[in-house]
Design a protein around this motif. Structure first.
Motif, PDB file in Angstrom:
ATOM      1  N   LYS A   1       1.851  -1.615  13.195  1.00 35.97           N
ATOM      2  CA  LYS A   1       2.967  -1.865  12.300  1.00 35.97           C
ATOM      3  C   LYS A   1       4.282  -1.498  12.999  1.00 35.97           C
ATOM      4  O   LYS A   1       4.351  -0.504  13.716  1.00 35.97           O
TER       5      LYS A   1
ATOM      6  N   SER B   1       7.531  -7.360  -6.011  1.00 32.37           N
ATOM      7  CA  SER B   1       6.573  -7.393  -4.898  1.00 32.37           C
ATOM      8  C   SER B   1       7.232  -6.966  -3.593  1.00 32.37           C
ATOM      9  O   SER B   1       6.824  -7.387  -2.505  1.00 32.37           O
TER      10      SER B   1
ATOM     11  N   MET C   1      -4.327   1.614  -0.918  1.00 39.10           N
ATOM     12  CA  MET C   1      -3.875   0.262  -0.581  1.00 39.10           C
ATOM     13  C   MET C   1      -4.910  -0.784  -0.980  1.00 39.10           C
ATOM     14  O   MET C   1      -4.581  -1.959  -1.151  1.00 39.10           O
TER      15      MET C   1
ATOM     16  N   GLU D   1       7.676  -7.194   6.984  1.00 38.80           N
ATOM     17  CA  GLU D   1       6.267  -6.836   7.158  1.00 38.80           C
ATOM     18  C   GLU D   1       5.573  -6.715   5.810  1.00 38.80           C
ATOM     19  O   GLU D   1       6.185  -6.360   4.799  1.00 38.80           O
ATOM     20  N   THR D   2       4.264  -7.006   5.823  1.00 43.58           N
ATOM     21  CA  THR D   2       3.467  -6.947   4.604  1.00 43.58           C
ATOM     22  C   THR D   2       2.685  -5.647   4.534  1.00 43.58           C
ATOM     23  O   THR D   2       2.066  -5.226   5.511  1.00 43.58           O
ATOM     24  N   PHE D   3       2.713  -5.016   3.371  1.00 42.51           N
ATOM     25  CA  PHE D   3       1.904  -3.838   3.085  1.00 42.51           C
ATOM     26  C   PHE D   3       1.156  -4.082   1.777  1.00 42.51           C
ATOM     27  O   PHE D   3       1.478  -5.017   1.033  1.00 42.51           O
ATOM     28  N   HIS D   4       0.153  -3.271   1.518  1.00 50.18           N
ATOM     29  CA  HIS D   4      -0.672  -3.471   0.332  1.00 50.18           C
ATOM     30  C   HIS D   4      -0.662  -2.234  -0.562  1.00 50.18           C
ATOM     31  O   HIS D   4      -0.548  -1.105  -0.072  1.00 50.18           O
ATOM     32  N   TYR D   5      -0.808  -2.481  -1.841  1.00 50.52           N
ATOM     33  CA  TYR D   5      -0.971  -1.400  -2.817  1.00 50.52           C
ATOM     34  C   TYR D   5      -1.916  -1.902  -3.897  1.00 50.52           C
ATOM     35  O   TYR D   5      -1.635  -2.905  -4.563  1.00 50.52           O
TER      36      TYR D   5
ATOM     37  N   ARG E   1      -2.609  -5.611  -3.889  1.00 52.55           N
ATOM     38  CA  ARG E   1      -1.479  -6.543  -3.958  1.00 52.55           C
ATOM     39  C   ARG E   1      -0.620  -6.434  -2.705  1.00 52.55           C
ATOM     40  O   ARG E   1      -0.485  -5.358  -2.127  1.00 52.55           O
ATOM     41  N   GLN E   2      -0.013  -7.567  -2.323  1.00 51.79           N
ATOM     42  CA  GLN E   2       0.853  -7.596  -1.148  1.00 51.79           C
ATOM     43  C   GLN E   2       2.296  -7.278  -1.532  1.00 51.79           C
ATOM     44  O   GLN E   2       2.796  -7.759  -2.560  1.00 51.79           O
ATOM     45  N   TYR E   3       2.927  -6.484  -0.694  1.00 53.84           N
ATOM     46  CA  TYR E   3       4.341  -6.147  -0.869  1.00 53.84           C
ATOM     47  C   TYR E   3       5.056  -6.391   0.455  1.00 53.84           C
ATOM     48  O   TYR E   3       4.528  -6.075   1.531  1.00 53.84           O
ATOM     49  N   ARG E   4       6.263  -6.948   0.365  1.00 53.06           N
ATOM     50  CA  ARG E   4       7.094  -7.153   1.544  1.00 53.06           C
ATOM     51  C   ARG E   4       8.052  -5.980   1.699  1.00 53.06           C
ATOM     52  O   ARG E   4       8.681  -5.549   0.727  1.00 53.06           O
TER      53      ARG E   4
END
Length: 246
Positions: free
Chosen positions: A79, A114, A193, A85-89, A92-95
């Motif tokens: 990263k 998001s 995540m 960049e995309t992260f998850h929680y 779900r994807q978050y930018r």
């Protein structure tokens, strides 16, 4: 100068292939396990049989380490902690979006729709900025893990008919969870995540260890009783696990 030669041992039905790397600078044998396999460093004057004997004595440890890396499903992702960049929680994807802020002494992440909004000092060095964003994300995820994990553990404990175990959120890069002999459950903050069904699988797995301390047939039958689709969840976690490690 370092010399290397290919070797392998069989332990517990598993074959471990590795290089014995020799150097005059070493006085003892050092063994490490990573996503790229087993590495053995040895003194240049120690013969192969003695080195292999030391590796064999570490067979049980090698099995545990290999299983832990297999659990994560692959190499961790790299990263950059930059906008876009995309992260998850919870699946779900978050930018990630970095916002210049002259008052941002520390980077505190906020989830807006998001998007993960990360205020950062403008004109800061890129490496300092990345470290600040990473720290902010880690703090945000840990807080959410502390919010969700104990509640999920309570529900699963009720299903098993046992008291709710103490849950500790920990930072470990090689496994999702563990349960000690006192029934205390430790869960990797990165697990938050993953989608909730996979979070529940890890918690259920560790909670079952309170009743069955090993991976015997009784353990897997107990897990299947409360989570009939656990194998599907394991496979899903194996497929995505490495995407959650940074």
């Amino acid at each position: 100068m370092t010399d290397a030669a290919q070797h392998s041992i069989v332990f517990g039905g598993e074959t471990f292939a590795f290089l014995i790397e020799r150097t005059a600078r070493r006085k003892t044998v050092a063994i490490s396990v990573g996503f790229d396999g087993v590495r053995v460093l040895a003194p240049s004057d120690l013969d192969d049989e003695r080195v292999l004997g030391i590796v064999r004595k570490k067979g049980a440890w090698l099995l545990r380490k290999q299983a832990a890396y297999r659990e994560l499903g692959g190499q961790p992702v790299a990263k950059e902690f930059v906008s876009g960049e995309t992260f998850h929680y919870l699946g779900r994807q978050y930018r990630l979006k970095l916002i210049p802020d002259e008052t941002a002494v520390t980077t505190r992440i906020a989830a807006r729709g998001s998007t993960f909004v990360a205020p950062v000092l403008p004109n800061g060095h890129a490496s300092v900025q990345r470290a600040a964003v990473r720290s902010g994300l880690k703090h945000w995820y840990r807080a959410r893990a502390l919010q969700h994990f104990p509640l999920r553990a309570r529900r699963i404990a009720e299903t098993l008919g046992i008291p709710t175990p103490p849950v500790k959120v920990v930072d470990q890069s090689k496994r999702w969870g563990s349960c000690d002999e006192q029934g205390r459950v430790r869960l990797n903050w990165r697990l938050v995540m993953a989608p909730m069904p996979l979070v529940d699988y890890v918690i259920a797995h560790e909670a079952c260890h309170i009743l069955e301390h090993n991976h015997s047939g009784r353990f897997w039958r107990l897990l299947e009783t409360i989570m009939p689709d656990y194998e599907d969840r394991v496979n899903r976690l194996n497929r995505i696990g490495h995407l959650l490690i940074w």
